[in-house]
Write an enzyme that holds these catalytic residues in place. Structure first.
Site, short mmCIF file in Angstrom:
data_model
loop_
_atom_site.label_atom_id
_atom_site.label_comp_id
_atom_site.label_asym_id
_atom_site.label_seq_id
_atom_site.Cartn_x
_atom_site.Cartn_y
_atom_site.Cartn_z
N LYS A 66 10.79 3.70 2.62
CA LYS A 66 10.62 5.13 2.35
C LYS A 66 11.20 5.56 1.00
O LYS A 66 12.20 5.02 0.54
CB LYS A 66 11.30 5.95 3.46
N CYS A 98 15.51 44.67 -22.95
CA CYS A 98 16.26 43.90 -21.95
C CYS A 98 16.61 42.52 -22.52
O CYS A 98 15.73 41.77 -22.96
CB CYS A 98 15.41 43.75 -20.69
N CYS A 121 11.23 44.59 -14.54
CA CYS A 121 12.19 45.41 -15.25
C CYS A 121 11.40 46.21 -16.28
O CYS A 121 10.56 45.66 -16.99
CB CYS A 121 13.21 44.52 -15.95
N TYR A 158 -6.73 1.83 6.05
CA TYR A 158 -5.71 0.81 5.82
C TYR A 158 -5.69 -0.31 6.86
O TYR A 158 -4.91 -1.24 6.71
CB TYR A 158 -4.33 1.43 5.67
N ASP A 162 0.89 10.41 3.10
CA ASP A 162 1.49 11.35 4.04
C ASP A 162 0.41 12.30 4.56
O ASP A 162 0.16 13.35 4.01
CB ASP A 162 2.61 12.12 3.35
N LYS A 214 2.24 4.60 1.22
CA LYS A 214 2.19 5.20 2.55
C LYS A 214 1.79 6.65 2.38
O LYS A 214 2.59 7.49 1.94
CB LYS A 214 3.56 5.09 3.23
N CYS A 270 17.54 46.74 -13.11
CA CYS A 270 17.52 45.39 -13.66
C CYS A 270 18.94 44.85 -13.74
O CYS A 270 19.83 45.50 -14.30
CB CYS A 270 16.89 45.41 -15.05
N CYS A 314 19.78 44.53 -17.77
CA CYS A 314 19.89 45.65 -18.71
C CYS A 314 20.03 47.00 -18.02
O CYS A 314 20.20 48.03 -18.69
CB CYS A 314 18.71 45.67 -19.67
N GLU A 346 0.85 -1.19 0.00
CA GLU A 346 0.00 0.00 0.00
C GLU A 346 0.88 1.24 0.00
O GLU A 346 1.87 1.29 0.72
CB GLU A 346 -0.85 0.05 1.28
S1 IVH Z 1 -0.28 0.62 8.82
C1 IVH Z 1 0.32 -1.34 12.70
N1 IVH Z 1 -0.68 1.50 6.37
O1 IVH Z 1 2.24 5.58 8.73
C2 IVH Z 1 0.09 -0.69 11.41
N2 IVH Z 1 0.14 3.03 8.00
O2 IVH Z 1 4.55 4.99 10.80
C3 IVH Z 1 0.32 0.76 11.45
N3 IVH Z 1 0.45 5.30 7.18
O3 IVH Z 1 0.89 6.49 11.76
C4 IVH Z 1 -0.07 1.53 10.31
N4 IVH Z 1 -0.21 4.93 5.12
O4 IVH Z 1 -0.42 7.14 9.78
C5 IVH Z 1 -0.26 1.81 7.62
N5 IVH Z 1 -1.10 2.16 4.20
C6 IVH Z 1 -0.69 2.46 5.43
C7 IVH Z 1 -0.29 3.76 5.79
C8 IVH Z 1 0.13 3.99 7.10
C9 IVH Z 1 0.24 5.84 5.98
C10 IVH Z 1 0.99 6.04 8.35
C11 IVH Z 1 0.14 5.89 9.57
C12 IVH Z 1 1.05 5.58 10.73
C13 IVH Z 1 2.39 5.72 10.12
C14 IVH Z 1 3.26 4.59 10.62
#
Ligand code: IVH
Length: 676
Positions: free
Chosen positions: A317, A435, A429, A228, A120, A118, A411, A414, A116
């Site tokens: 990451k 220019c 400018c 999730y 933000d 992640k 400027c 020029c 999945e």
């Molecule tokens: S699973 C035990 N799935 O990442 C499972 N977390 O460092 C814990 N996050 O605070 C979370 N996308 O806010 C999971 N697909 C995803 C996620 C996700 C973002 C964030 C979540 C958590 C942090 C974990």
């Protein structure tokens, strides 16, 4: 007063319809009716509920924003703690993760993982009792969070009641609330326009929007939720795989990530990571990595947890998009329209996957808002292919010798006076095409893809040609000789000839392209097209008064003024004449409003159209005779897929229906409209 039975029935029916539309729109990303129809149903429901207040229920679609601002947030303790994840930063660390799992499970086969993105954003927990949303809470420190129920209720993709008959009596779902990139950009733009503080990134903006005591503010922020995992479930047997749990959540009306996939083994995880990394910039939301989770819930249970993170999951990451560095100096660059832009020279820093040594500071208002000084420690953000930005100053680390950033009076290219008009953020400018910098930019723009599209004439070459004084205006391009070009450094005779050929073929163009290529301030592609359609030929546009210009679609007083002044300047008229003398030509437009070249075709628009908006696209297609439908089927003739196209694009691809992206759509419209 007691309500009549038919009213109660209608209320129930309206709610069901509205919930269905909401689900299709926000969860499946596949709306079935136009917004106007939705609004009509909602208004009818509001009307009935006002008339018969006893029919009002807390899960009614009318009840998303309600009540007064809160005094503060109550604390919520999480019965099942909300954990965090261990990180991996390389393929080796990912492999080590799988190896650890295999050792622990005494298992040598590759394991199955759910992958999945992640997201933000901000982790939240939603509690449903008998299908009704009763509580929303932030993660907080994992054990105690804040009660944000009234804010969570304003988020359209969060159902107030779960769908279906087979739902658990108690369900606590977890997921991420985030602000899509487009909403973040719009929010910051609004803040800039009002000279307010901007948010550093979408995550901070989401956090700020969610921790509002007044839910009306949250409601205005276009937040999204994606689920999730499950925190707690009672009275219900979950399926054995995490991926199936997610699908179940989706059936209950909760949003899940459409990129979720199931793969076997660390190598396949690596491939998924790389594939999504490629796609990262195109996704409509920010992701900072990929989460891999052992798909079998039984294995998850066997693996368990270490301190505050599960052993069965890892967050791999992507390179960080924000880093800190030092601002060494500020230089001022001059753009096509003379805008003098402060650019930060930085101590090189690796951010967003590349080494960055320059970042834009936009304009002097931004410099003031950021309170940035030369020598400061600054936070740089580079997301996607957007130019790196200075988003924040670390005031606590300001060195003693930090110095003020001042707008130059002259400027830097020029020497003409730099002016800053009242109420305008940009300083300019005043040298115009006098220019060198403005001349270069004007020619680059003239040659660019959406303008005359001169193949092989890149920015570097334009600079070289101007610096060597071979050209001064766009018109001069067309009198360049083979000798002059092949005499240039790094230019072989073959490429010189290719460029001459490209110039020749670009010289036959269209009126909208030509108008756009002139680089008149605020005249983008769409405006150029409207101008061409309105005036049909260049002399008519040249002679137009400001009042006449105001009659053109989407031309306001400022643009009208820019256009009017452009055609009143002798040197511009000279360039226009020269260009035509050099053979630059286009057919004039003719109007035949009866021509309906798209008669019999059915088109579908999806995603965000940035230059015109979907409703304009729709009415222009209809004017050409097309039918515009809301969903893709085998009968669809063409899908126009703007930014962030979702399931309709997938469906069109599956059905083999031709797809146009926005630039291609604009070209096609221009082509069809110019024939009328
Ligand atoms: S699973 C035990 N799935 O990442 C499972 N977390 O460092 C814990 N996050 O605070 C979370 N996308 O806010 C999971 N697909 C995803 C996620 C996700 C973002 C964030 C979540 C958590 C942090 C974990």
């Amino acid at each position: 007063m007691n309500h009549p039975e038919p009213a109660a029935q209608e209320v129930a029916q309206l709610r069901e319809q509205l919930n269905e539309h909401n689900y299709r729109y926000y969860v499946l990303d596949d709306p079935s009716v136009p917004d106007a129809e939705y609004d009509r149903l909602l208004r009818r429901l509001q009307q009935l509920e006002a008339e018969y207040p006893e029919l009002l229920t807390p899960d009614s679609p009318t009840q998303r924003v309600g009540g007064e601002p809160l005094e503060g947030f109550e604390q919520v303790s999480h019965e099942v703690p909300m954990l965090s994840l261990d990180n991996a930063f390389s393929a080796e660390e990912l492999q080590a993760f799988e190896k650890r799992l295999q050792d622990r499970l005494r298992h040598s086969e590759p394991l199955e993982y759910a992958c999945e993105p992640k997201l933000d954003g901000i982790a939240v927990s939603l509690l449903y009792e008998n299908g009704l949303l009763v509580r929303g809470a932030t993660r907080g420190d994992g054990s105690t969070g804040e009660n944000i129920t009234s804010n969570v209720r304003t988020i359209a993709s969060i159902p107030l009641r779960l769908r279906g008959d087979s739902i658990p009596p108690v369900l606590e779902v977890r997921g991420e609330i985030y602000l899509p990139k487009a909403a973040f950009d719009a929010l910051n733009q609004r803040a800039r326009d009002n000279n307010e503080k901007t948010f550093v990134n979408p995550r901070n903006a989401a956090a700020g929007s969610l921790r509002q005591l007044d839910p009306k503010i949250t409601a205005s922020r276009a937040l999204q939720m994606c689920c999730y995992s499950i925190g707690r479930v009672e009275g219900f047997e979950l399926p054995p795989l995490h991926s199936d749990v997610l699908h179940l959540l989706n059936e209950w009306g909760l949003r899940i990530n459409s990129e979720m996939a199931v793969v076997k083994g660390a190598e396949a995880c690596q491939a998924y990571y790389e594939q999504l990394g490629q796609k990262r910039d195109q996704l409509p939301y920010e992701i900072d990595g990929i989460v891999f989770k052992v798909n079998s819930l039984q294995l998850q249970q066997r693996l368990g947890f270490v301190s505050r993170a599960p052993r069965w999951a890892i967050a791999y990451k992507f390179p960080a998009q924000e880093e800190m560095t030092q601002l060494l100096d500020v230089e001022f660059q001059v753009g096509r329209t003379g805008a003098v832009t402060p650019v930060a020279r930085l101590e090189p820093v690796f951010v967003g996957g590349v080494t960055v040594s320059n970042a834009t500071l936009h304009n002097m208002d931004e410099v003031e808002r950021l309170q940035v000084m030369k020598g400061d420690r600054v936070v740089i953000r580079r997301a996607g292919d957007v130019i790196p930005q200075v988003v924040k100053v670390v005031l606590e680390q300001r060195p003693d010798d930090a110095s003020v950033i001042e707008l130059p009076k002259e400027c830097p290219v020029c020497g003409s006076e730099v002016e800053r008009a009242e109420g305008e953020a940009a300083a300019r400018c005043s040298g115009g095409l006098f220019c060198g910098a403005q001349r270069k930019e004007a020619i680059k723009h003239f040659a660019s893809r959406k303008a005359l599209d001169i193949e092989g004439l890149g920015d570097k070459l334009v600079e070289q040609l101007v610096d060597e004084q071979l050209i001064q205006t766009p018109a001069d391009l067309f009198s360049l000789s083979l000798e002059q070009l092949s005499g240039l450094e790094r230019m072989a005779e073959k490429s010189a000839q290719n460029l001459l050929d490209a110039l020749k073929s670009s010289s036959t163009t269209t009126l909208p392209r030509f108008l756009y290529s002139l680089g008149i301030r605020e005249v983008g592609e769409a405006t150029a097209l409207s101008l061409a359609r309105h005036f049909l030929n260049l002399p008519a546009l040249c002679d137009a008064s400001e009042e006449a210009l105001l009659e053109v679609d989407d031309v306001g007083p400022i643009v009208a003024h820019h256009i009017y002044t452009f055609f009143r300047q002798a040197h511009n008229l000279e360039v226009l004449q020269d260009l035509q003398q050099q053979g630059v030509s286009w057919p004039d437009l003719e109007v035949d409003l009866s021509a309906r070249p798209l008669e019999g075709e059915t088109w579908v628009l999806t995603g965000t159209l940035t230059t015109m908006g979907r409703s304009e696209g729709k009415s222009r297609l209809q004017a050409l005779g097309a039918k515009v439908a809301g969903s893709v089927s085998a009968k669809t003739s063409m899908l126009v897929a703007g930014d962030k196209s979702g399931s309709k694009l997938t469906k069109a691809e599956q059905l083999g229906i031709p797809v146009l992206d926005e630039p291609a759509f604009i070209d096609r419209l221009a082509q069809l409209e110019s024939k009328r």
